[in-house]
Design a protein around this motif. Structure first.
Motif, PDB file in Angstrom:
ATOM      1  N   PRO A  29      97.687  32.278  58.810  1.00 12.21           N
ATOM      2  CA  PRO A  29      98.407  31.950  60.041  1.00 12.21           C
ATOM      3  C   PRO A  29      98.965  33.209  60.701  1.00 12.21           C
ATOM      4  N   ALA A  30      99.020  33.203  62.016  1.00 14.19           N
ATOM      5  CA  ALA A  30      99.603  34.318  62.760  1.00 14.19           C
ATOM      6  C   ALA A  30     101.119  34.225  62.701  1.00 14.19           C
ATOM      7  N   ASP A  31     101.777  35.355  62.614  1.00 16.20           N
ATOM      8  CA  ASP A  31     103.244  35.374  62.599  1.00 16.20           C
ATOM      9  C   ASP A  31     103.827  35.139  63.989  1.00 16.20           C
ATOM     10  N   ASP A  34     100.743  36.893  69.516  1.00 19.53           N
ATOM     11  CA  ASP A  34      99.687  37.904  69.626  1.00 19.53           C
ATOM     12  C   ASP A  34      99.361  38.573  68.300  1.00 19.53           C
ATOM     13  N   ASP A  35      99.884  38.046  67.204  1.00 15.29           N
ATOM     14  CA  ASP A  35      99.659  38.649  65.895  1.00 15.29           C
ATOM     15  C   ASP A  35      98.334  38.187  65.293  1.00 15.29           C
ATOM     16  N   PHE A  36      97.860  38.931  64.317  1.00 17.50           N
ATOM     17  CA  PHE A  36      96.643  38.657  63.586  1.00 17.50           C
ATOM     18  C   PHE A  36      96.731  37.315  62.856  1.00 17.50           C
ATOM     19  N   GLY A  37      95.701  36.459  63.023  1.00 16.22           N
ATOM     20  CA  GLY A  37      95.649  35.192  62.309  1.00 16.22           C
ATOM     21  C   GLY A  37      95.409  34.016  63.232  1.00 16.22           C
ATOM     22  N   TYR A  38      95.437  32.798  62.649  1.00 17.39           N
ATOM     23  CA  TYR A  38      95.173  31.600  63.445  1.00 17.39           C
ATOM     24  C   TYR A  38      96.470  30.997  63.969  1.00 17.39           C
ATOM     25  N   GLY A  51      93.331  28.710  68.009  1.00 17.19           N
ATOM     26  CA  GLY A  51      92.671  29.988  68.205  1.00 17.19           C
ATOM     27  C   GLY A  51      92.858  30.916  67.037  1.00 17.19           C
ATOM     28  N   TYR A  52      92.292  32.084  67.215  1.00 20.33           N
ATOM     29  CA  TYR A  52      92.372  33.105  66.183  1.00 20.33           C
ATOM     30  C   TYR A  52      92.432  34.471  66.849  1.00 20.33           C
ATOM     31  N   ASN A  53      93.367  35.309  66.410  1.00 18.30           N
ATOM     32  CA  ASN A  53      93.467  36.695  66.856  1.00 18.30           C
ATOM     33  C   ASN A  53      92.970  37.577  65.725  1.00 18.30           C
ATOM     34  N   GLY A  54      91.949  38.355  65.991  1.00 15.82           N
ATOM     35  CA  GLY A  54      91.373  39.206  64.963  1.00 15.82           C
ATOM     36  C   GLY A  54      92.149  40.500  64.776  1.00 15.82           C
ATOM     37  N   ASN A  55      91.615  41.320  63.896  1.00 13.53           N
ATOM     38  CA  ASN A  55      92.149  42.668  63.738  1.00 13.53           C
ATOM     39  C   ASN A  55      91.035  43.648  64.115  1.00 13.53           C
TER      40      ASN A  55
END
Length: 175
Positions: A29-31, A34-38, A51-55
């Protein structure tokens, strides 16, 4: 001899395990937004944004797969069988590294000459440089889906529908 082989094997297994962990991006999970994770949030009855934000190590396709995976996972958690993608967005975000400040010590040699001869002295000089390296940018991919969930037979009337169980199995095998 046996103990040294055991230590060697343990070392190799540990190194390979760490390398495998480092090379596989975490599905988590994203923190924050705009943080890394879903991430996901409800828009109404059976309608969600997921959604998902990659690294910086993840490709656009992997980020899209993780967004679909989270949509299927959320669909199952809500007791639904399938979901329809109503809207899909994928974007690249260019992340810049912050400016770096470097302090370096240089030396200045001073020579002074008079009537009776010359003398030299060395003194330290602090030099400060600041700037952004042109190669310090990173591309981060983000994928966002708006979905509507449902139960029962999957509709066949146009649109992009996914069976949650089937999609989870396919993506787990791929990941």
């Amino acid at each position: 001899m046996i103990i040294s082989r055991l230590i060697y094997i343990t070392y190799v297994v540990a190194v390979l395990g760490l390398a495998a962990c480092a090379s596989q991006p975490a599905y988590r999970p994203a923190d924050g937004a705009d943080d890394f994770g879903y991430f996901s949030h409800a828009l109404g009855d059976d309608r969600y944004v997921v959604g998902y934000n990659g690294n910086s190590t993840m490709s656009e396709n992997l980020v899209k797969d993780y967004a679909l995976f989270h949509a299927a996972e959320l669909t199952k958690e809500q007791g639904k069988h399938w979901f329809r993608v109503v809207e899909r967005e994928s974007r690249a975000v260019e992340k810049r590294e912050p400016a770096s400040v470097r302090h370096e010590t240089g030396y200045v040699v001073q020579r002074s000459c008079g009537l009776l001869g010359c003398s030299s002295s060395v003194r330290p000089v602090m030099q400060t440089t600041a700037g952004i390296d042109a190669a310090s940018g990173r591309t981060i991919w983000s994928s966002r889906l708006e979905i509507v969930m449902g139960t029962g037979p999957q509709p066949t009337d146009g649109g992009t529908f996914y069976d949650a169980d089937t999609l989870l199995r396919q993506l787990m095998a791929k990941m």
